[in-house]
Design a protein around this motif. Sequence first.
Motif, PDB file in Angstrom:
ATOM      1  N   GLU A  72       0.867  -1.184   0.000  1.00  0.00           N
ATOM      2  CA  GLU A  72       0.000   0.000   0.000  1.00  0.00           C
ATOM      3  C   GLU A  72       0.902   1.233   0.000  1.00  0.00           C
ATOM      4  O   GLU A  72       1.987   1.224   0.584  1.00  0.00           O
ATOM      5  CB  GLU A  72      -0.925  -0.009   1.208  1.00  0.00           C
ATOM      6  N   ASP A 108      -0.875   7.810   1.534  1.00  0.00           N
ATOM      7  CA  ASP A 108      -0.282   8.828   2.388  1.00  0.00           C
ATOM      8  C   ASP A 108      -1.435   9.640   2.969  1.00  0.00           C
ATOM      9  O   ASP A 108      -1.958  10.544   2.318  1.00  0.00           O
ATOM     10  CB  ASP A 108       0.640   9.727   1.550  1.00  0.00           C
ATOM     11  N   PRO A 109      -1.878   9.300   4.179  1.00  0.00           N
ATOM     12  CA  PRO A 109      -3.083   9.938   4.728  1.00  0.00           C
ATOM     13  C   PRO A 109      -3.002  11.468   4.658  1.00  0.00           C
ATOM     14  O   PRO A 109      -1.978  12.055   4.990  1.00  0.00           O
ATOM     15  CB  PRO A 109      -3.079   9.453   6.192  1.00  0.00           C
ATOM     16  N   ASN A 132       9.962   3.232   3.135  1.00  0.00           N
ATOM     17  CA  ASN A 132       9.732   3.826   4.454  1.00  0.00           C
ATOM     18  C   ASN A 132      10.970   3.854   5.318  1.00  0.00           C
ATOM     19  O   ASN A 132      11.118   4.745   6.157  1.00  0.00           O
ATOM     20  CB  ASN A 132       8.565   3.120   5.143  1.00  0.00           C
ATOM     21  N   PHE A 156      14.472  16.806   4.395  1.00  0.00           N
ATOM     22  CA  PHE A 156      13.714  16.248   5.505  1.00  0.00           C
ATOM     23  C   PHE A 156      13.840  17.272   6.625  1.00  0.00           C
ATOM     24  O   PHE A 156      14.738  18.118   6.615  1.00  0.00           O
ATOM     25  CB  PHE A 156      14.274  14.883   5.916  1.00  0.00           C
ATOM     26  N   GLY A 164      10.111  13.724  17.070  1.00  0.00           N
ATOM     27  CA  GLY A 164      10.021  12.270  16.986  1.00  0.00           C
ATOM     28  C   GLY A 164       9.202  11.904  15.766  1.00  0.00           C
ATOM     29  O   GLY A 164       8.732  12.770  15.033  1.00  0.00           O
ATOM     30  N   CYS A 167       3.381   3.911  10.094  1.00  0.00           N
ATOM     31  CA  CYS A 167       4.335   3.245   9.211  1.00  0.00           C
ATOM     32  C   CYS A 167       5.793   3.556   9.505  1.00  0.00           C
ATOM     33  O   CYS A 167       6.589   2.665   9.756  1.00  0.00           O
ATOM     34  CB  CYS A 167       4.042   3.661   7.778  1.00  0.00           C
ATOM     35  N   TYR A 192      -0.173  13.031  14.670  1.00  0.00           N
ATOM     36  CA  TYR A 192       1.205  12.614  14.363  1.00  0.00           C
ATOM     37  C   TYR A 192       1.822  13.406  13.229  1.00  0.00           C
ATOM     38  O   TYR A 192       3.038  13.361  13.017  1.00  0.00           O
ATOM     39  CB  TYR A 192       1.272  11.109  14.105  1.00  0.00           C
TER      40      TYR A 192
HETATM   41  N1  SAJ Z   1       8.483  13.481   9.838  1.00  0.00           N
HETATM   42  C1  SAJ Z   1       9.542  14.256  10.304  1.00  0.00           C
HETATM   43  N2  SAJ Z   1      10.369  14.868   9.408  1.00  0.00           N
HETATM   44  C2  SAJ Z   1      10.177  14.720   8.053  1.00  0.00           C
HETATM   45  C3  SAJ Z   1       9.095  13.932   7.589  1.00  0.00           C
HETATM   46  C4  SAJ Z   1       8.260  13.324   8.497  1.00  0.00           C
HETATM   47  O1  SAJ Z   1       9.740  14.402  11.509  1.00  0.00           O
HETATM   48  O2  SAJ Z   1      10.941  15.311   7.285  1.00  0.00           O
HETATM   49  C5  SAJ Z   1       7.611  12.812  10.799  1.00  0.00           C
HETATM   50  C6  SAJ Z   1       6.180  13.308  10.710  1.00  0.00           C
HETATM   51  O3  SAJ Z   1       5.977  14.398  11.573  1.00  0.00           O
HETATM   52  C7  SAJ Z   1       5.384  12.088  11.156  1.00  0.00           C
HETATM   53  C8  SAJ Z   1       6.238  10.914  10.706  1.00  0.00           C
HETATM   54  O4  SAJ Z   1       7.558  11.429  10.470  1.00  0.00           O
HETATM   55  O5  SAJ Z   1       5.263  12.048  12.565  1.00  0.00           O
HETATM   56  C9  SAJ Z   1       5.711  10.227   9.434  1.00  0.00           C
HETATM   57  O6  SAJ Z   1       5.564  11.227   8.487  1.00  0.00           O
HETATM   58  P1  SAJ Z   1       5.152  10.885   6.947  1.00  0.00           P
HETATM   59  O7  SAJ Z   1       5.127  12.174   6.225  1.00  0.00           O
HETATM   60  O8  SAJ Z   1       6.005   9.808   6.403  1.00  0.00           O
HETATM   61  O9  SAJ Z   1       3.649  10.422   7.079  1.00  0.00           O
HETATM   62  P2  SAJ Z   1       2.857   9.020   7.019  1.00  0.00           P
HETATM   63  O10 SAJ Z   1       3.471   8.019   7.929  1.00  0.00           O
HETATM   64  O11 SAJ Z   1       1.413   9.340   7.156  1.00  0.00           O
HETATM   65  O12 SAJ Z   1       2.925   8.512   5.522  1.00  0.00           O
HETATM   66  C10 SAJ Z   1       3.929   7.778   5.090  1.00  0.00           C
HETATM   67  C11 SAJ Z   1       3.971   8.143   3.611  1.00  0.00           C
HETATM   68  N3  SAJ Z   1       4.547   9.478   3.545  1.00  0.00           N
HETATM   69  C12 SAJ Z   1       5.042  10.064   2.465  1.00  0.00           C
HETATM   70  O13 SAJ Z   1       5.327   9.434   1.469  1.00  0.00           O
HETATM   71  C13 SAJ Z   1       5.207  11.559   2.495  1.00  0.00           C
HETATM   72  C14 SAJ Z   1       4.634   7.069   2.950  1.00  0.00           C
HETATM   73  O14 SAJ Z   1       5.915   6.917   3.489  1.00  0.00           O
HETATM   74  C15 SAJ Z   1       3.765   5.830   3.040  1.00  0.00           C
HETATM   75  O15 SAJ Z   1       2.893   5.813   1.915  1.00  0.00           O
HETATM   76  C16 SAJ Z   1       2.919   5.791   4.282  1.00  0.00           C
HETATM   77  O16 SAJ Z   1       3.644   6.398   5.312  1.00  0.00           O
HETATM   78  C17 SAJ Z   1       2.634   4.331   4.596  1.00  0.00           C
HETATM   79  O17 SAJ Z   1       1.476   4.044   4.834  1.00  0.00           O
HETATM   80  O18 SAJ Z   1       3.566   3.520   4.526  1.00  0.00           O
END
Ligand code: SAJ
Length: 448
Positions: free
Chosen positions: A171, A174-175, A228, A269, A274, A279, A342
């Motif tokens: 999957e 990306d919510p 991821n 990034f 945190g 994921c 989050y």
């Molecule tokens: N975060 C940071 N710094 C960054 C990016 C993110 O601290 O530069 C933190 C966010 O605040 C959050 C966490 O990491 O707490 C996860 O952030 P995320 O943007 O990866 O959000 P998710 O987990 O909802 O979605 C991710 C998807 N994100 C993107 O591609 C942008 C992707 O990795 C996957 O499709 C999805 O998880 C999944 O379901 O695997």
Amino acid sequence: MRSVDGAMSHPLLDKINQGQATVAVIGMGYVGLPLAVAFAEAGFPVVGIEQDPRRVAALQRGESYVEDIPSRRLVECMQAGRLAVSADPLPLASVDVVIVCVQTPVSPNGEPDLSAILRAGDAIARHLHPGMLVVLESTTYPGTTEEVLLPLLERGGLRVGHDFFLAYSPERIDPGNRQWTVQNTPKVVGGITPFCREIACALYQRVTTQVVPVASATTAEMVKLLENTFRAVNIALINDIALLCERLGVDVWEVIDAAKTKPFGFMPFYPGPGVGGHCIPKDFRILDWRAQRLGYASRLLAETHRINAGMPGVVVEKVAHALARQGRSLAGAQVLVLGVAYKPDVADTRDSPALEVMRLLRERGAEVSFHDPHVPTLHLDGAVLERVPLEAGLARADCVVIITAHSAYDWPWVVTRSRLVVDTRNATAGIKGQDAIVVRLGVGERRR
Ligand code: SAJ
């Protein structure tokens, strides 16, 4: 399965290509519900199998609990008779395709909990019939489809690649992402056999613009974990760099903005308190768990966890230090946390770093409250906390901690009503409050 011209053919393939295959999606969460709606909107008859009776009841009332799917779209599919919901797996006996979208949590030591996949696999095995396609979408360790799900499905004597077909397709939901959806996000597909892959590719071609076939189910599982893990490792890197920038007396946010002017070879990034969500905190740990069992101990993955899991503690230390500079102790201080979801502009608090920050603040004796425009109540260690009114919360707070920078916040308004702000998201950059003191993560005291 081969016709005379060598093309692969099979009645199931024909039903899929004609949009007549019946599709079951197991797990009506933030992955399964959008997928079920996508197939229903593509004209397929779909049944959602969901074990949580509250979710089943909500869906049957036409109420969506997944932000990316407005209730209107759900109701339209149901009223068109193309989407039904069932708590009972019995419909599996009469469907052509089953897609498994259940959760795969990890234990504190990173061991993946496959119980939901095993329950789904068992339900499918009990209703498996010739001509069925099974696809696993849940994020799991490389080898799960071939070594765990396949034997479960073959226990009744049916053979993969002949009687039924099995594939893995990660999957990529990306919510909250309005740009990338089920329909326009490329879909990676790996099969147990070439024909398994062929059939699964034909299925996803009906709902996505691009399908990316790979050599095997294990390859497809690894693709997801790389995606991821890439994010988790780079978030750990920038968190590490942020702490170095503080000691260097530079502003990490300025450093990142300048670095991203490089038109190639760099991807920004951002540091934070945190890593939360379903994921990113866990997927690389699943990979690490599998690697260790293959005799490969990845120091990078271990360090990634140490850095990211350590950020809530860094933030709490920053709060304590900022209060101490005002002659105040963290113990007994009123601390208001802004943003407990989050990530920005979602309501989901699962694994949010805000929870650990609040736990640690409480452990140090602070009186902790929270505000979040999307989260009215928060479950924390068995207690249910109510969000406080923002203006009153700011007035009472000895220190405000910005954890999630929702776009609904008016940050100049917040800063002018705060005494002390610890900003972990650079939300207050450039804002001067009359008497507020703002401490930003990753920003050092500029050396003279
Ligand atoms: N975060 C940071 N710094 C960054 C990016 C993110 O601290 O530069 C933190 C966010 O605040 C959050 C966490 O990491 O707490 C996860 O952030 P995320 O943007 O990866 O959000 P998710 O987990 O909802 O979605 C991710 C998807 N994100 C993107 O591609 C942008 C992707 O990795 C996957 O499709 C999805 O998880 C999944 O379901 O695997």
